[in-house]
Design an enzyme around this catalytic site. Sequence first.
Site, PDB file in Angstrom:
ATOM      1  N   LYS A  95       0.833  -1.218   0.000  1.00  0.00           N
ATOM      2  CA  LYS A  95       0.000   0.000   0.000  1.00  0.00           C
ATOM      3  C   LYS A  95       0.861   1.258   0.000  1.00  0.00           C
ATOM      4  CE  LYS A  95      -3.720  -2.472   2.360  1.00  0.00           C
ATOM      5  NZ  LYS A  95      -2.985  -3.682   2.781  1.00  0.00           N
TER       6      LYS A  95
HETATM    7  O1  LIG Z   1      -9.018  -3.440   1.575  1.00  0.00           O
HETATM    8  C1  LIG Z   1      -8.141  -4.221   1.974  1.00  0.00           C
HETATM    9  C2  LIG Z   1      -6.849  -4.203   1.490  1.00  0.00           C
HETATM   10  C3  LIG Z   1      -5.954  -5.121   1.944  1.00  0.00           C
HETATM   11  N1  LIG Z   1      -6.292  -6.047   2.869  1.00  0.00           N
HETATM   12  C4  LIG Z   1      -5.263  -7.016   3.299  1.00  0.00           C
HETATM   13  O2  LIG Z   1      -5.706  -8.332   2.920  1.00  0.00           O
HETATM   14  C5  LIG Z   1      -5.443  -9.250   3.958  1.00  0.00           C
HETATM   15  C6  LIG Z   1      -6.738  -9.800   4.500  1.00  0.00           C
HETATM   16  O3  LIG Z   1      -6.497 -10.810   5.460  1.00  0.00           O
HETATM   17  P1  LIG Z   1      -7.650 -11.826   5.961  1.00  0.00           P
HETATM   18  O4  LIG Z   1      -6.975 -12.625   7.010  1.00  0.00           O
HETATM   19  O5  LIG Z   1      -8.067 -12.649   4.771  1.00  0.00           O
HETATM   20  O6  LIG Z   1      -8.769 -10.997   6.482  1.00  0.00           O
HETATM   21  C7  LIG Z   1      -4.599  -8.506   5.007  1.00  0.00           C
HETATM   22  O7  LIG Z   1      -3.234  -8.689   4.666  1.00  0.00           O
HETATM   23  C8  LIG Z   1      -4.990  -7.061   4.782  1.00  0.00           C
HETATM   24  O8  LIG Z   1      -3.914  -6.176   5.117  1.00  0.00           O
HETATM   25  C9  LIG Z   1      -7.577  -6.068   3.354  1.00  0.00           C
HETATM   26  O9  LIG Z   1      -7.935  -6.908   4.203  1.00  0.00           O
HETATM   27  N2  LIG Z   1      -8.463  -5.155   2.894  1.00  0.00           N
END
Ligand SMILES: O=c1ccn([C@@H]2O[C@H](COP(=O)(O)O)[C@@H](O)[C@H]2O)c(=O)[nH]1
Length: 275
Positions: A95
């Site tokens: 990001k």
């Molecule tokens: O809008 C967003 C952007 C990035 N993320 C990232 O994705 C994963 C989600 O992890 P889970 O365990 O599947 O919930 C995490 O690395 C976030 O930083 C997001 O969730 N939403």
Amino acid sequence: MGFMQVLRRRWKDAASLVCVGLDPEPARFPAKFRDDPDAVFHFCREIVDATAQSVCCFKPQIAHFAALGAEDALARLIAHVHDAHPGIPVILDAKRGDIGSTARHYAAEAFDRYRADAVTANPYLGADSLQPFLERADKGVVILCRTSNPGAADLQDLMVSGNGGSGRPLYQHLAETVAREWNGNGNCALVVGATWPEQLREVRAIVGDMPLLVPGVGAQGGDVEAVVRNAKSADGTGLVVSSSRAVLYASGGDDFAAAAAAAAEGLREAINRAR
Ligand SMILES: O=c1ccn([C@@H]2O[C@H](COP(=O)(O)O)[C@@H](O)[C@H]2O)c(=O)[nH]1
């Protein structure tokens, strides 16, 4: 081949729109890693090898490595994906976003230091801040549009008028700006959370077949069927549906890799049933 070509080929060859997110949390690792000084790398490598057949992408999240001082493990992990699983692209979830002179270093970090195929980027500083990423035509630039978190609406839904246009939410203006102005090299994608199926439908209508990275299924509770129904592209692809914790920590026992493989494959099948 650049990121977009590799991704499109992988969607087809693996019949998969699944991305496994690599978010190491040592406190949740199985007991066998407890005394391992290289636990982050070894755990993630086992997850990668166990789930590779079910995925179109891997997405390591940089803060999970940097907070542990495990940047070296991140670099070795991405190298392992390239060596052991060629054809599966890596999206570095960092990001990034800064003034151009600094953004150049962020682009070098993602693409040259870590050898990622794509990186997530924050568009808040505007077009010039993303230029160092966009000009790497063979690399993907995955731009935050409507994020998965509960506070996404706080700023991303503010009504804006654009250049004389009628008012609409910022995330829609961003989607159109990326599709019309920033995607000259055809290397842009957008992040839209699985937790917002209606917004997914609206973004898809704006951006045509541009890939959407969709985090928020699994631990955040997004509805897989609604994601696919609302956001697949005309040919039934167009999505990188990402799950981290629900795959990585599907089991905390010795069967963690098999459980992760089953979770990733289960997600692949659920997506494919809906498209
Ligand atoms: O809008 C967003 C952007 C990035 N993320 C990232 O994705 C994963 C989600 O992890 P889970 O365990 O599947 O919930 C995490 O690395 C976030 O930083 C997001 O969730 N939403």
